[in-house]
Design a protein around this motif. Structure first.
Motif, short mmCIF file in Angstrom:
data_model
loop_
_atom_site.label_atom_id
_atom_site.label_comp_id
_atom_site.label_asym_id
_atom_site.label_seq_id
_atom_site.Cartn_x
_atom_site.Cartn_y
_atom_site.Cartn_z
N THR A 1 0.83 -1.20 0.00
CA THR A 1 0.00 0.00 0.00
C THR A 1 0.86 1.25 0.00
O THR A 1 0.57 2.22 -0.71
N ARG A 2 1.93 1.22 0.79
CA ARG A 2 2.84 2.36 0.85
C ARG A 2 3.49 2.59 -0.52
O ARG A 2 3.61 3.73 -0.98
N ALA B 1 2.29 14.66 -8.63
CA ALA B 1 3.29 15.72 -8.74
C ALA B 1 3.64 15.97 -10.20
O ALA B 1 3.77 17.13 -10.63
N GLU B 2 3.77 14.90 -10.97
CA GLU B 2 4.09 15.05 -12.40
C GLU B 2 2.94 15.73 -13.15
O GLU B 2 3.16 16.61 -13.98
N LEU B 3 1.71 15.34 -12.85
CA LEU B 3 0.55 15.97 -13.49
C LEU B 3 0.45 17.45 -13.12
O LEU B 3 0.15 18.29 -13.99
N GLU C 1 3.11 5.98 -2.78
CA GLU C 1 4.26 6.76 -3.26
C GLU C 1 4.22 6.92 -4.77
O GLU C 1 4.52 8.00 -5.30
N ALA C 2 3.81 5.87 -5.48
CA ALA C 2 3.70 5.96 -6.94
C ALA C 2 2.62 6.96 -7.34
O ALA C 2 2.82 7.76 -8.26
N LEU C 3 1.49 6.94 -6.63
CA LEU C 3 0.42 7.89 -6.93
C LEU C 3 0.85 9.32 -6.61
O LEU C 3 0.51 10.25 -7.36
#
Length: 83
Positions: free
Chosen positions: A62-63, A74-76, A67-69
């Protein structure tokens, strides 16, 4: 749940530590110690090592997903600011 053999062994040790004048009560004390230990430990809401390890693995996955989300958001946001 706690291993019943462990409870039996602990109750036996506790009963064995009773003064020699009370040794004739050892069997009765051992049963009472065991039931008292079971009752006390049942209120602690303990989990097995296996259950703990499974939940730790779920938390780690889940962590990683979180972190990926966060990186995606941040990229979006960065791309939106550039437009």
């Amino acid at each position: 749940m706690i291993d019943p053999k462990l409870l039996d062994d602990l109750a036996k040790r506790m009963a064995g530590s009773v003064p020699t004048g009370l040794q004739f009560l050892q069997d009765d004390l051992q049963r009472n110690f065991r039931s008292t230990l079971e009752a006390g430990l049942s209120h602690l809401e303990l989990v097995t090592r296996e259950e703990f390890d499974v939940q730790s693995a779920v938390l780690a996955r889940t962590r990683e997903k979180l972190e990926a989300l966060e990186r995606q958001v941040a990229e979006l946001e960065k791309n939106q600011d550039n437009d």
